[in-house]
Design an enzyme around this catalytic site. Sequence first.
Site, short mmCIF file in Angstrom:
data_model
loop_
_atom_site.label_atom_id
_atom_site.label_comp_id
_atom_site.label_asym_id
_atom_site.label_seq_id
_atom_site.Cartn_x
_atom_site.Cartn_y
_atom_site.Cartn_z
N THR A 173 0.75 -1.40 0.05
CA THR A 173 0.06 -0.04 0.07
C THR A 173 0.75 1.07 0.05
OG1 THR A 173 -1.94 -1.03 1.08
CG2 THR A 173 -1.85 1.34 1.37
N ASN A 254 -5.71 -9.33 -7.68
CA ASN A 254 -5.86 -9.87 -6.32
C ASN A 254 -7.31 -10.39 -6.07
OD1 ASN A 254 -6.55 -7.00 -6.34
ND2 ASN A 254 -7.51 -7.49 -4.31
N GLY A 303 5.51 -8.02 1.80
CA GLY A 303 6.18 -9.48 2.31
C GLY A 303 5.32 -10.36 2.78
N HIS A 304 3.96 -9.98 3.32
CA HIS A 304 3.02 -11.11 3.85
C HIS A 304 2.40 -11.83 2.88
CE1 HIS A 304 -0.97 -9.09 3.85
NE2 HIS A 304 -0.24 -8.08 3.54
N THR A 342 14.00 4.69 10.55
CA THR A 342 14.67 3.73 10.88
C THR A 342 14.01 2.42 10.45
OG1 THR A 342 15.39 4.75 12.95
CG2 THR A 342 15.80 2.28 12.86
N CYS A 427 -9.43 -6.01 1.63
CA CYS A 427 -9.44 -4.45 1.77
C CYS A 427 -10.93 -3.74 1.66
CB CYS A 427 -8.50 -3.71 0.68
SG CYS A 427 -6.90 -4.25 1.36
#
EC number: 2.8.1.7
Length: 503
Positions: A173, A254, A303-304, A342, A427
């Site tokens: 996103t 998706n 990543g997920h 960071t 979503c």
Amino acid sequence: MSNIAPQVLRHASRACSRRLSLSASLVRPAYSARTVTGSGSGGRRYVSGSQRHNAQAQTTVESAVKTEQKASVPGTAVTGDALANPSAGILKQATIMDEGNRPIYLDMQATTPTDPRVLDAMLPFLTGLYGNPHSRTHAYGWETEKATEQARSHVATLIGADPKEIIFTSGATESNNMSIKGVARFFGRSGKKKHIITTQTEHKCVLDSCRHLQDEGFEVTYLPVQSNGLIKIEDLEAAIRPETALVSIMTVNNEIGVIQPMKEIGALCRSKKVFFHTDAAQAVGKIPVDVNEWNVDLMSISGHKLYGPKGIGACYVRRRPRVRIDPLITGGGQERGLRSGTLAPPLVVGFGEACRLAKEEMEYDSKRISALSQRLLTSLLALEHTTLNGDPNRHYPGCVNVSFAYVEGESLLMALKDIALSSGSACTSASLEPSYVLRALGNSDESAHSSIRFGIGRFTTESEIDYVIKAVKERVTFLRELSPLWELVQEGVDLNTIEWSQH
């Protein structure tokens, strides 16, 4: 939830606390010299010089803890080793929580389970390796920086990019927002490049980013798709004009799993000197992706969606020819000044390991998922008035979207409560509106409302698919028998010829 689960969790917590306190009392020489040693998980840990004589005592503590755990939780399928070692116990997590009562998980487009090997890679960075990867004056920073750069290399290798072109973000996103708004605002300042092209079936975050830009004075063309979910290259070519700054078209949808013609789109955009962005969250790690072969300038990755941790993703930003973007997040200038803040080494390392595994095992996963998908699809389409949504050929097999006519999708989901499924994008799952993706294909509201998405992944088993087939057939048949419309259809009545009266 099982009535033994609280007992297990309380005991594991006490055992962990006891072990930590004993470790602290056994190894507490002030200001002793430190050395870097190898750890069993492949990472590194700091140990004091006086720890050697405590090794035997520590082993005794570990053994006692495991023995006590085994004695305190009789009747479970979870061993003391699994409780004491999170990486060993993750595969037994469902047993600990519900003793087998959890639904079968077939919602892989919403998220994927974290691969245990990914967790193994992350664990050292949640404990001993806690340095800030941007601190370059001491070993704590050096070791985490080395790990994050190795992860960056794994991500780049998976998509055929240079590691310097990978910008870590919080997920797809953010990457989509960063790509679309960043390019548009940078090139729109001159007033000459204020046009963007996307499709009607993009992820909601892409569509919302475009709508925000419209409020800022940009013009957006929303390309239609064909009934199979694919765009026409001719439509895209006709939509490109001199003031077009960016084309954004997702790789794998998706909701319906169709794969857009990426090579053709990329070649057209490059010939027209227009930047090309793709949301590849559902593609990376699942199908072969090559940013150079596709002429992609920006790519969003999550990543997920590839068995990694949540909260981490990446944005590929091409260096040659260079893509200029305005950063969304400013501050310390991390990530080449494009995304300040960071980095979280545990998430980055887990993401990198997930990408490494995906590259290594893609061929095997693809063959296995394709076989399971074909098994599921063949059986489901054998039901009357059942259709596959999306192109059957240009299609990622792990995403199967099927419409069951004369059955309300929400009712079917409730009837299939022992299977974790979805009727569309996670979503937009809170909305009762029919899927805008299926509506864009030309499906009626009734057809869109009757659709179910089946997501198959790395850990899906053949027995689970067989159970799902049996359950879906039984419950679709049952729900149809409750429908007066189904009764009319069985009698040969064409519902389109009926004039419905309103009261």
